[in-house]
Write an enzyme that holds these catalytic residues in place. Structure first.
Site, short mmCIF file in Angstrom:
data_model
loop_
_atom_site.label_atom_id
_atom_site.label_comp_id
_atom_site.label_asym_id
_atom_site.label_seq_id
_atom_site.Cartn_x
_atom_site.Cartn_y
_atom_site.Cartn_z
N GLY A 101 0.79 -1.24 0.00
CA GLY A 101 0.00 0.00 0.00
C GLY A 101 0.82 1.27 0.00
O GLY A 101 0.33 2.34 0.39
N LEU A 104 4.86 0.56 -4.11
CA LEU A 104 5.97 -0.26 -4.61
C LEU A 104 5.49 -1.52 -5.36
O LEU A 104 6.25 -2.45 -5.57
CB LEU A 104 6.92 -0.63 -3.46
CG LEU A 104 7.58 0.56 -2.76
CD1 LEU A 104 8.52 0.09 -1.66
CD2 LEU A 104 8.35 1.44 -3.75
N GLY A 105 4.23 -1.51 -5.74
CA GLY A 105 3.73 -2.57 -6.63
C GLY A 105 3.42 -3.88 -5.95
O GLY A 105 3.37 -4.92 -6.62
N SER A 106 3.16 -3.86 -4.62
CA SER A 106 2.91 -5.14 -3.94
C SER A 106 1.68 -5.84 -4.51
O SER A 106 1.69 -7.05 -4.74
CB SER A 106 2.77 -4.95 -2.44
OG SER A 106 1.65 -4.17 -2.16
N SER A 107 0.64 -5.08 -4.79
CA SER A 107 -0.59 -5.70 -5.27
C SER A 107 -0.40 -6.24 -6.70
O SER A 107 -0.83 -7.37 -7.01
CB SER A 107 -1.71 -4.67 -5.17
OG SER A 107 -2.67 -4.87 -6.13
N ALA A 109 2.52 -7.12 -8.13
CA ALA A 109 3.44 -8.27 -8.08
C ALA A 109 2.69 -9.51 -7.60
O ALA A 109 2.91 -10.62 -8.09
CB ALA A 109 4.62 -7.95 -7.16
N ASP A 149 1.88 -1.27 -13.88
CA ASP A 149 2.53 -1.92 -12.74
C ASP A 149 2.65 -3.43 -12.95
O ASP A 149 3.71 -4.02 -12.72
CB ASP A 149 1.75 -1.64 -11.43
CG ASP A 149 1.87 -0.18 -11.01
OD1 ASP A 149 2.41 0.62 -11.79
OD2 ASP A 149 1.42 0.16 -9.90
#
Ligand code: MEV
Length: 315
Positions: A101, A104-107, A109, A149
């Site tokens: 959140g 950094l593109g966690s969702s 990735a 992303d």
């Protein structure tokens, strides 16, 4: 059967938000990853376990899954079970070292790694097909994503992304040294993108002009990256940040971080949706350590990032 995949997080060097409106963006994958393990189970369930929670769903629940953390994963699993008409379920485990959140593109990735791990239980797919599934899954929680992303998380390295015409890899390898500082203020990308939409509707002329100027920045950035001209890259990052401030996606904490960052690095800007999240600082290699120490002295959560050239990995 068990299948595992991992995908890197990302930063946006230039072009966030404007990319949703057709301007190109430059993105890099970073050396922080999410790993998804998918496993067939006999029970007709979809179970999801990650560091943000654990839940078990029946196969009849689609549409009633409202928890945004689980929706894309449930979607991917259900899609495969339905497609292959299986009377069994899937157990999904997510392990992440990407802060969630904060841009950094966690969702993304997670969607990419999950699309790869889950689909591989049933079929072989190309990276392009996995990317398509990942974007579909991400759209269950963020309808208007540009897809940038998920694309960088799937392909890794550095890309130039164009919503209409797809992406191309930037194959020269500039010596970029980036430091990331996290405000630890979480955001909802969807809400911030809606906020920018309102800005664009209320300030049409100005927004169009900003899109034009952002396109110029992107073209300049491509030349500077090719020439490894980090000093001038830093300067246009500062210019890009001014546009992001004007869009209203900054806040006091971010402004303080940027002010400090601009004094100690070559240039800094928000990366990703903003409204909190992270800033990136461009540095010379020899300065990175000192910059991290200085930011940490002020209690900012700060770390250096290297470019991940691998992208999606299955094993
Ligand atoms: C979020 O990381 C990037 C945005 O440009 C949204 C998108 O491209 O989908 C804000």
């Amino acid at each position: 059967m068990k299948s595992k995949a991992s995908a890197p997080g990302k930063i946006i060097l230039f072009g966030e938000h404007f990319v949703v409106y057709g301007v190109k963006a430059i993105l890099c994958a970073i050396d922080k990853r999410i790993t998804v393990t998918a496993e067939n189970v006999q029970e007709e369930i979809i179970s999801i376990k990650s560091n943000i929670g654990e839940h078990e769903f029946s196969l009849q629940e689609y549409g009633t899954v409202t928890d945004l953390r689980f929706k894309p994963l449930y979607y991917l699993a259900k899609k495969m079970i339905d497609k292959h008409k299986k009377r069994s379920g899937i157990k999904i485990t997510v392990e992440s070292d990407i802060p969630s959140g904060v841009g950094l593109g966690s969702s993304s990735a997670c969607c990419v790694a999950a699309a790869a791990a889950i689909s591989r239980l049933y079929e072989e797919n190309s990276k392009e097909e996995i990317l398509k599934m990942a974007i579909e899954a991400e759209r269950t929680i963020f309808q208007n994503t540009s897809g940038a992303d998920c694309t960088i998380c799937a392909f890794g390295g550095m890309i130039i992304f164009d919503k209409k015409n797809g992406f191309s890899k930037i194959d020269y390898k500039p010596e970029l040294h980036l430091v990331i500082a996290n405000s630890n203020i979480k955001h909802s990308t969807e809400k911030i993108v809606s906020k920018v939409k309102k800005f664009s509707e209320n300030n049409r002329e100005e927004f169009l002009d900003m899109c034009k100027r952002e396109s110029e920045i992107i073209n300049q950035a491509l030349t500077l990256l090719k020439n490894n001209d980090v000093r001038n890259l830093g300067k246009i990052m500062i210019e890009n940040q001014e546009f992001l401030e004007r869009l209203g996606i900054s806040n006091e904490k971010i402004q303080n971080m940027i002010k400090m960052a601009n004094n100690i690095s070559l240039g800094a800007k928000i990366t990703g949706a903003g409204g909190g999240g992270c800033i990136i600082m461009l540095t010379n290699e020899c300065d990175s350590k000192k910059i991290i120490e200085t930011m940490r002295d002020k209690n900012y959560d700060c770390f250096d990032a290297r470019i991940d050239f691998q992208g999606l990995d299955t094993f």
